[in-house]
Design a protein around this motif. Sequence first.
Motif, PDB file in Angstrom:
ATOM      1  N   LEU A   1       0.847  -1.188   0.000  1.00 11.57           N
ATOM      2  CA  LEU A   1       0.000   0.000   0.000  1.00 11.57           C
ATOM      3  C   LEU A   1       0.887   1.243   0.000  1.00 11.57           C
ATOM      4  O   LEU A   1       2.051   1.184   0.413  1.00 11.57           O
ATOM      5  N   PRO A   2       0.351   2.376  -0.436  1.00  8.74           N
ATOM      6  CA  PRO A   2       1.164   3.606  -0.443  1.00  8.74           C
ATOM      7  C   PRO A   2       1.394   4.198   0.939  1.00  8.74           C
ATOM      8  O   PRO A   2       2.099   5.187   1.073  1.00  8.74           O
ATOM      9  N   TRP A   3       0.789   3.598   1.982  1.00  9.24           N
ATOM     10  CA  TRP A   3       0.928   4.125   3.341  1.00  9.24           C
ATOM     11  C   TRP A   3       1.547   3.075   4.256  1.00  9.24           C
ATOM     12  O   TRP A   3       1.464   1.876   3.997  1.00  9.24           O
ATOM     13  N   SER A   4       2.153   3.540   5.328  1.00  9.66           N
ATOM     14  CA  SER A   4       2.737   2.621   6.308  1.00  9.66           C
ATOM     15  C   SER A   4       2.147   2.811   7.702  1.00  9.66           C
ATOM     16  O   SER A   4       2.377   1.995   8.590  1.00  9.66           O
ATOM     17  N   VAL A   5       1.396   3.897   7.889  1.00  8.38           N
ATOM     18  CA  VAL A   5       0.776   4.181   9.189  1.00  8.38           C
ATOM     19  C   VAL A   5      -0.685   4.558   8.960  1.00  8.38           C
ATOM     20  O   VAL A   5      -0.994   5.362   8.074  1.00  8.38           O
ATOM     21  N   ALA A   6      -1.575   3.970   9.749  1.00  9.59           N
ATOM     22  CA  ALA A   6      -3.002   4.286   9.639  1.00  9.59           C
ATOM     23  C   ALA A   6      -3.506   4.885  10.947  1.00  9.59           C
ATOM     24  O   ALA A   6      -3.106   4.458  12.038  1.00  9.59           O
ATOM     25  N   ILE A   7      -4.363   5.887  10.817  1.00 11.35           N
ATOM     26  CA  ILE A   7      -5.075   6.460  11.958  1.00 11.35           C
ATOM     27  C   ILE A   7      -6.543   6.085  11.796  1.00 11.35           C
ATOM     28  O   ILE A   7      -7.179   6.476  10.815  1.00 11.35           O
TER      29      ILE A   7
ATOM     30  N   ASN B   1       3.354  -1.126  11.730  1.00 13.48           N
ATOM     31  CA  ASN B   1       4.068  -2.405  11.849  1.00 13.48           C
ATOM     32  C   ASN B   1       3.210  -3.463  12.549  1.00 13.48           C
ATOM     33  O   ASN B   1       3.680  -4.197  13.425  1.00 13.48           O
ATOM     34  N   ASN B   2       1.932  -3.509  12.171  1.00 13.30           N
ATOM     35  CA  ASN B   2       0.978  -4.468  12.738  1.00 13.30           C
ATOM     36  C   ASN B   2       0.769  -4.287  14.242  1.00 13.30           C
ATOM     37  O   ASN B   2       0.299  -5.198  14.927  1.00 13.30           O
ATOM     38  N   THR B   3       1.141  -3.128  14.756  1.00 14.73           N
ATOM     39  CA  THR B   3       0.957  -2.826  16.175  1.00 14.73           C
ATOM     40  C   THR B   3      -0.101  -1.742  16.330  1.00 14.73           C
ATOM     41  O   THR B   3      -0.069  -0.728  15.634  1.00 14.73           O
ATOM     42  N   VAL B   4      -1.046  -1.968  17.236  1.00 12.70           N
ATOM     43  CA  VAL B   4      -2.105  -0.993  17.500  1.00 12.70           C
ATOM     44  C   VAL B   4      -1.699  -0.126  18.686  1.00 12.70           C
ATOM     45  O   VAL B   4      -1.374  -0.638  19.762  1.00 12.70           O
ATOM     46  N   ILE B   5      -1.697   1.184  18.478  1.00 11.74           N
ATOM     47  CA  ILE B   5      -1.333   2.130  19.531  1.00 11.74           C
ATOM     48  C   ILE B   5      -2.555   2.996  19.832  1.00 11.74           C
ATOM     49  O   ILE B   5      -2.906   3.878  19.042  1.00 11.74           O
ATOM     50  N   PRO B   6      -3.244   2.756  20.953  1.00 15.37           N
ATOM     51  CA  PRO B   6      -4.406   3.594  21.290  1.00 15.37           C
ATOM     52  C   PRO B   6      -3.958   5.010  21.656  1.00 15.37           C
ATOM     53  O   PRO B   6      -3.026   5.193  22.432  1.00 15.37           O
ATOM     54  N   LEU B   7      -4.617   5.992  21.088  1.00 17.32           N
ATOM     55  CA  LEU B   7      -4.379   7.387  21.448  1.00 17.32           C
ATOM     56  C   LEU B   7      -5.465   7.819  22.437  1.00 17.32           C
ATOM     57  O   LEU B   7      -6.487   7.145  22.574  1.00 17.32           O
ATOM     58  N   PRO B   8      -5.256   8.915  23.138  1.00 16.31           N
ATOM     59  CA  PRO B   8      -6.291   9.368  24.081  1.00 16.31           C
ATOM     60  C   PRO B   8      -7.641   9.525  23.379  1.00 16.31           C
ATOM     61  O   PRO B   8      -7.723  10.181  22.338  1.00 16.31           O
ATOM     62  N   PRO B   9      -8.698   8.924  23.909  1.00 17.15           N
ATOM     63  CA  PRO B   9     -10.017   9.019  23.270  1.00 17.15           C
ATOM     64  C   PRO B   9     -10.637  10.399  23.463  1.00 17.15           C
ATOM     65  O   PRO B   9     -10.188  11.192  24.294  1.00 17.15           O
ATOM     66  N   ILE B  10     -11.673  10.672  22.688  1.00 13.38           N
ATOM     67  CA  ILE B  10     -12.408  11.933  22.790  1.00 13.38           C
ATOM     68  C   ILE B  10     -13.761  11.641  23.430  1.00 13.38           C
ATOM     69  O   ILE B  10     -14.570  10.897  22.871  1.00 13.38           O
ATOM     70  N   GLU B  11     -13.999  12.204  24.590  1.00 13.78           N
ATOM     71  CA  GLU B  11     -15.286  11.988  25.250  1.00 13.78           C
ATOM     72  C   GLU B  11     -16.314  12.969  24.715  1.00 13.78           C
ATOM     73  O   GLU B  11     -16.008  14.134  24.463  1.00 13.78           O
ATOM     74  N   PHE B  12     -17.528  12.474  24.524  1.00 10.08           N
ATOM     75  CA  PHE B  12     -18.609  13.324  24.028  1.00 10.08           C
ATOM     76  C   PHE B  12     -19.476  13.774  25.199  1.00 10.08           C
ATOM     77  O   PHE B  12     -19.897  12.959  26.018  1.00 10.08           O
ATOM     78  N   TYR B  13     -19.741  15.084  25.263  1.00 10.07           N
ATOM     79  CA  TYR B  13     -20.588  15.633  26.317  1.00 10.07           C
ATOM     80  C   TYR B  13     -21.900  16.129  25.715  1.00 10.07           C
ATOM     81  O   TYR B  13     -21.898  16.802  24.681  1.00 10.07           O
TER      82      TYR B  13
ATOM     83  N   ASN C   1       4.835  12.977  15.682  1.00  6.00           N
ATOM     84  CA  ASN C   1       6.250  12.812  16.043  1.00  6.00           C
ATOM     85  C   ASN C   1       6.401  12.280  17.465  1.00  6.00           C
ATOM     86  O   ASN C   1       7.376  11.594  17.784  1.00  6.00           O
ATOM     87  N   GLU C   2       5.440  12.592  18.313  1.00  3.56           N
ATOM     88  CA  GLU C   2       5.499  12.133  19.702  1.00  3.56           C
ATOM     89  C   GLU C   2       5.273  10.625  19.809  1.00  3.56           C
ATOM     90  O   GLU C   2       5.647  10.010  20.804  1.00  3.56           O
ATOM     91  N   TYR C   3       4.664  10.040  18.784  1.00  2.00           N
ATOM     92  CA  TYR C   3       4.327   8.617  18.835  1.00  2.00           C
ATOM     93  C   TYR C   3       5.206   7.764  17.922  1.00  2.00           C
ATOM     94  O   TYR C   3       5.566   6.643  18.282  1.00  2.00           O
ATOM     95  N   ILE C   4       5.535   8.289  16.740  1.00  2.00           N
ATOM     96  CA  ILE C   4       6.271   7.468  15.769  1.00  2.00           C
ATOM     97  C   ILE C   4       7.569   8.124  15.311  1.00  2.00           C
ATOM     98  O   ILE C   4       8.250   7.594  14.433  1.00  2.00           O
TER      99      ILE C   4
END
Length: 204
Positions: free
Chosen positions: A9-15, A55-67, A96-99
Amino acid sequence: MKNLSNDTLPWSVAILIDSTFLNRSSLHGENIHRFNHGKGFIIGHRWTNIVLIINNTVIPLPPIEFYTKKYCKDNNIEYVTENEAIIEYLKKLNLNEYIGRHDPKKIVVMGDSAYDDKRIENIIKDKKWSFVMSLKKKRSVKSEHKFNFKPKSHGWCGVDIFFKNHRRLKWQTIRVKPNGVKKNDWNIVSDILSDTFDMLEKLG
């Protein structure tokens, strides 16, 4: 998502962006709301999950809470919609802080039709990332031919109507056998894809 790490694929990182719900039996409670979730309504708490896949690794980022509006009013919080919260989140997101240092062209953002929002897509483009979003069937589109040769205000139609009007290929069912896929099966799939791409190129 394995294809992200093997250069197919043309990408290596997915959000990935997706909503999560915690069901409740009634609206009685703090920050509980009635949400339209695709084919029906859900009562409960809602938040938006953001995850990185690299790299087949899932990195959870801080979630967004809905009010809810009521919760915001009771707690002196400015109310924002889910998409508005995502826009601010993406603006501030520093990968940059993550990858570490990276090529922004290798980043793709993926979401369902709830995030088919031009404001979100423009933020993604500003960061020089790519995006893959499901389209709402009422989203107006036009063929490349009409885009190039018709006035900007002409030739638009909904996604559902567009595919209904331009689907010129017959449906062909492909059955993958439990004991594996034979070479001939892949040849059939390849031919169908080739015909489909040829048809799309000739749309107009």
